[in-house]
Write an enzyme that holds these catalytic residues in place. Sequence first.
Site, PDB file in Angstrom:
ATOM      1  N   HIS A   1      36.352  31.312  45.785  1.00  0.00           N
ATOM      2  CA  HIS A   1      35.131  31.777  45.135  1.00  0.00           C
ATOM      3  C   HIS A   1      34.714  30.906  43.950  1.00  0.00           C
ATOM      4  O   HIS A   1      33.532  30.888  43.609  1.00  0.00           O
ATOM      5  CB  HIS A   1      35.279  33.239  44.704  1.00  0.00           C
ATOM      6  CG  HIS A   1      35.151  34.213  45.846  1.00  0.00           C
ATOM      7  ND1 HIS A   1      35.987  34.190  46.951  1.00  0.00           N
ATOM      8  CD2 HIS A   1      34.288  35.243  46.080  1.00  0.00           C
ATOM      9  CE1 HIS A   1      35.647  35.150  47.782  1.00  0.00           C
ATOM     10  NE2 HIS A   1      34.620  35.802  47.279  1.00  0.00           N
TER      11      HIS A   1
ATOM     12  N   HIS B   1      26.751  33.561  50.921  1.00  0.00           N
ATOM     13  CA  HIS B   1      27.970  33.719  50.116  1.00  0.00           C
ATOM     14  C   HIS B   1      29.225  33.394  50.937  1.00  0.00           C
ATOM     15  O   HIS B   1      30.092  32.627  50.500  1.00  0.00           O
ATOM     16  CB  HIS B   1      28.042  35.148  49.558  1.00  0.00           C
ATOM     17  CG  HIS B   1      29.301  35.437  48.819  1.00  0.00           C
ATOM     18  ND1 HIS B   1      29.603  34.858  47.602  1.00  0.00           N
ATOM     19  CD2 HIS B   1      30.366  36.221  49.126  1.00  0.00           C
ATOM     20  CE1 HIS B   1      30.792  35.284  47.190  1.00  0.00           C
ATOM     21  NE2 HIS B   1      31.280  36.109  48.102  1.00  0.00           N
TER      22      HIS B   1
ATOM     23  N   GLU C   1      35.574  35.680  54.983  1.00  0.00           N
ATOM     24  CA  GLU C   1      36.363  36.584  54.133  1.00  0.00           C
ATOM     25  C   GLU C   1      37.560  37.146  54.917  1.00  0.00           C
ATOM     26  O   GLU C   1      38.560  37.524  54.325  1.00  0.00           O
ATOM     27  CB  GLU C   1      35.489  37.718  53.585  1.00  0.00           C
ATOM     28  CG  GLU C   1      34.316  37.251  52.714  1.00  0.00           C
ATOM     29  CD  GLU C   1      34.656  37.059  51.229  1.00  0.00           C
ATOM     30  OE1 GLU C   1      35.830  37.217  50.848  1.00  0.00           O
ATOM     31  OE2 GLU C   1      33.732  36.737  50.458  1.00  0.00           O
TER      32      GLU C   1
ATOM     33  N   LYS D   1      43.124  44.315  51.686  1.00  0.00           N
ATOM     34  CA  LYS D   1      42.373  44.515  50.435  1.00  0.00           C
ATOM     35  C   LYS D   1      42.841  45.780  49.732  1.00  0.00           C
ATOM     36  O   LYS D   1      42.991  45.800  48.505  1.00  0.00           O
ATOM     37  CB  LYS D   1      40.860  44.557  50.705  1.00  0.00           C
ATOM     38  CG  LYS D   1      40.088  44.784  49.410  1.00  0.00           C
ATOM     39  CD  LYS D   1      38.722  44.212  49.369  1.00  0.00           C
ATOM     40  CE  LYS D   1      38.169  44.340  47.940  1.00  0.00           C
ATOM     41  NZ  LYS D   1      36.829  43.845  47.797  1.00  0.00           N
TER      42      LYS D   1
ATOM     43  N   LYS E   1      33.961  47.602  43.309  1.00  0.00           N
ATOM     44  CA  LYS E   1      33.146  46.719  42.462  1.00  0.00           C
ATOM     45  C   LYS E   1      31.679  46.990  42.783  1.00  0.00           C
ATOM     46  O   LYS E   1      31.279  46.908  43.957  1.00  0.00           O
ATOM     47  CB  LYS E   1      33.470  45.249  42.721  1.00  0.00           C
ATOM     48  CG  LYS E   1      34.727  44.780  42.013  1.00  0.00           C
ATOM     49  CD  LYS E   1      34.879  43.260  42.124  1.00  0.00           C
ATOM     50  CE  LYS E   1      36.136  42.777  41.420  1.00  0.00           C
ATOM     51  NZ  LYS E   1      36.367  41.333  41.603  1.00  0.00           N
TER      52      LYS E   1
ATOM     53  N   ASN F   1      39.675  36.331  45.007  1.00  0.00           N
ATOM     54  CA  ASN F   1      38.640  35.346  44.682  1.00  0.00           C
ATOM     55  C   ASN F   1      38.954  33.963  45.251  1.00  0.00           C
ATOM     56  O   ASN F   1      38.303  32.985  44.884  1.00  0.00           O
ATOM     57  CB  ASN F   1      38.462  35.248  43.161  1.00  0.00           C
ATOM     58  CG  ASN F   1      37.955  36.554  42.581  1.00  0.00           C
ATOM     59  OD1 ASN F   1      37.169  37.255  43.219  1.00  0.00           O
ATOM     60  ND2 ASN F   1      38.411  36.903  41.392  1.00  0.00           N
TER      61      ASN F   1
ATOM     62  N   HIS G   1      31.349  29.395  44.216  1.00  0.00           N
ATOM     63  CA  HIS G   1      30.313  29.781  43.245  1.00  0.00           C
ATOM     64  C   HIS G   1      29.497  28.552  42.827  1.00  0.00           C
ATOM     65  O   HIS G   1      28.266  28.623  42.705  1.00  0.00           O
ATOM     66  CB  HIS G   1      30.974  30.434  42.025  1.00  0.00           C
ATOM     67  CG  HIS G   1      30.021  30.750  40.917  1.00  0.00           C
ATOM     68  ND1 HIS G   1      29.302  31.932  40.875  1.00  0.00           N
ATOM     69  CD2 HIS G   1      29.638  30.038  39.830  1.00  0.00           C
ATOM     70  CE1 HIS G   1      28.523  31.919  39.806  1.00  0.00           C
ATOM     71  NE2 HIS G   1      28.713  30.777  39.148  1.00  0.00           N
TER      72      HIS G   1
ATOM     73  N   ARG H   1      44.492  41.174  41.801  1.00  0.00           N
ATOM     74  CA  ARG H   1      43.181  41.274  42.453  1.00  0.00           C
ATOM     75  C   ARG H   1      42.438  39.938  42.414  1.00  0.00           C
ATOM     76  O   ARG H   1      41.598  39.669  43.272  1.00  0.00           O
ATOM     77  CB  ARG H   1      42.336  42.388  41.817  1.00  0.00           C
ATOM     78  CG  ARG H   1      41.038  42.607  42.568  1.00  0.00           C
ATOM     79  CD  ARG H   1      40.367  43.930  42.283  1.00  0.00           C
ATOM     80  NE  ARG H   1      39.166  44.048  43.096  1.00  0.00           N
ATOM     81  CZ  ARG H   1      38.473  45.156  43.261  1.00  0.00           C
ATOM     82  NH1 ARG H   1      38.873  46.269  42.679  1.00  0.00           N
ATOM     83  NH2 ARG H   1      37.390  45.172  44.024  1.00  0.00           N
TER      84      ARG H   1
ATOM     85  N   GLU I   1      41.356  44.304  38.203  1.00  0.00           N
ATOM     86  CA  GLU I   1      41.575  42.856  38.092  1.00  0.00           C
ATOM     87  C   GLU I   1      42.116  42.495  36.708  1.00  0.00           C
ATOM     88  O   GLU I   1      41.638  41.557  36.063  1.00  0.00           O
ATOM     89  CB  GLU I   1      40.257  42.115  38.374  1.00  0.00           C
ATOM     90  CG  GLU I   1      40.461  40.720  38.918  1.00  0.00           C
ATOM     91  CD  GLU I   1      39.169  40.104  39.451  1.00  0.00           C
ATOM     92  OE1 GLU I   1      38.496  40.733  40.284  1.00  0.00           O
ATOM     93  OE2 GLU I   1      38.854  38.986  39.039  1.00  0.00           O
TER      94      GLU I   1
ATOM     95  N   ARG J   1      26.232  60.507  34.669  1.00  0.00           N
ATOM     96  CA  ARG J   1      27.537  59.957  34.226  1.00  0.00           C
ATOM     97  C   ARG J   1      28.517  59.787  35.380  1.00  0.00           C
ATOM     98  O   ARG J   1      29.729  59.726  35.171  1.00  0.00           O
ATOM     99  CB  ARG J   1      28.161  60.807  33.119  1.00  0.00           C
ATOM    100  CG  ARG J   1      27.313  60.873  31.882  1.00  0.00           C
ATOM    101  CD  ARG J   1      28.131  61.160  30.648  1.00  0.00           C
ATOM    102  NE  ARG J   1      27.304  61.078  29.462  1.00  0.00           N
ATOM    103  CZ  ARG J   1      26.709  62.133  28.889  1.00  0.00           C
ATOM    104  NH1 ARG J   1      26.887  63.334  29.379  1.00  0.00           N
ATOM    105  NH2 ARG J   1      25.969  61.958  27.826  1.00  0.00           N
TER     106      ARG J   1
HETATM  107  N1  GLY Z   1      35.547  40.551  46.308  1.00  0.00           N
HETATM  108  C1  GLY Z   1      36.596  40.497  45.366  1.00  0.00           C
HETATM  109  C2  GLY Z   1      37.079  41.817  44.917  1.00  0.00           C
HETATM  110  O1  GLY Z   1      36.653  42.832  45.418  1.00  0.00           O
HETATM  111  O2  GLY Z   1      37.898  41.868  44.025  1.00  0.00           O
END
Ligand code: GLY
Length: 366
Positions: A248, A266, A184, A226, A142, A245, A252, A241, A236, A120
Site C-alpha cells: 500500500h 486501488h 488483495e 483478515k 475502518k 498494508n 499509494h 494490522r 492498528e 453517537r
Molecule cells: N485495509 C487495511 C485494513 O483494513 O487494515
Amino acid sequence: MTIVRVGLGTRSYDVVIEAGLLARAAEHLKPLARGRVMAIVTDENVRPHLDVLRGALSDAGVESEAIVLPPGESTKSWAMLEHLTDRLLDLGIERGDHVVALGGGVIGDLVGFACSILKRGCGFVQVPTTLLAQVDSSVGGKTAINTRAGKNLIGAFHQPALVLIDPVVLETLPLRQVRAGYAEVVKYGLIDDADFFAWCEANGAALLAGDLALREHAIAYSVAAKARIVAEDERETRGRRALLNLGHTFGHALEAEAGFSDRLLHGEAVAAGMALAYGFSAAKGLAPQADAARVAAHLRSVGLPDGLAAASIVASGEVLVAHMLHDKKMDAGTLPFLLARGIGQSFVDTSVDLDAVAAFLNLDPR
Ligand code: GLY
C-alpha cells in the site's frame, strides 16, 4: 456456507459467506430489523442487487427503505455524509437499528462512518458487492470519507454487526474490478502464508475466469486471515494490522501519481506496490530474488500490473517518494514500510531510507 467470527469482545460479529446468500439475507437481517423499517444504502450501479435484497426482505415481512447514492469515489465526501445522515435521521433511525450498506468500498466506508456518528453510533451491516470490499474493506471496521487533503483522512473505527458476502454478485462486476480485488486476495498469501500464495498461482486464472467455488474459497480464506489480524490489533496500534498494508505504501504513491483516478484502480496499485515491495526487499538482500520474480510473474500472469511500466507510471523515484510522505501512515516523521524476507514472510520496517527507495524506483523500467 462459511461463517468467520471476528473476535473483538463485545464488538464481535460474524461474516457469513455463501453463494446465493443475497436472496436468503432476510434470515440473517430479520432479527436485526426488530420489526422496524430497515434502511438500505447503495449506489446506482447496485440496483439489481438492491431489488433482490428488498424482495427477500419483503417476502420475510421486513419493510425496507432504499437510499440510492451516486456511484464513484466522490460519494465519500462531507456533502454526501451530510445528505446521508439527514436522510437516516428523517427515517427515524435509532441507535439500536442496523443500516445496511449494500455496495463496494465507497458505500461501505461512507455508511460505516455515518453510522459511527449517527446518534453517537448506531448499528450497521455490510453487504459488499465487489471482491475488494468482500475480502478487505467490509471486514475490520475502518470507515472514512475523503477530504481536500487526501483519501480516508476523516473516519472512525466502527465495527459492523454482521457482514453478508454472496460471491454470486461478482458475476455482474466488470472483470477489471474483480482482478483489482484479487490483488488483495494474493496479499494474504504474501503476508504470512506461502501455501496460500501457491494456491493463488494454481487457481488465480480460473478464479478470475468465474469459477464460483474457487471464488468462495478465496473469499473465506481472505476473510479468516483478515479476521485473525484485526482481532489481534483492532486499531492498528501494535503493528500486526499494519501487515494488511502490504503493497500500500508503494501503491499509494502510484495512485497519487495517477490522480486517484480510474487510470489506476486501488487494487491495481496494490498489485504493483506488492511487486515493488518484494523487488525492493530483494534489492536490499532481504528476500531471494527468485521470490520477488515469482510474485511479479503471478501478478503479470493474471493481468495485474507488476511495476511502474505496467501501471503506466512514468514519474521519477523522487516524485513518487514525495507522494509517500503524504501517506496517512506517517508516524512522527517516519514511514513504516512493509517488506519481506520471502513469500509469506512480510514484516514492518520503520527504518527504510527514502533515498534508497527513490534510487530503487528509478531503476524500475518505465
Ligand atoms: N485495509 C487495511 C485494513 O483494513 O487494515
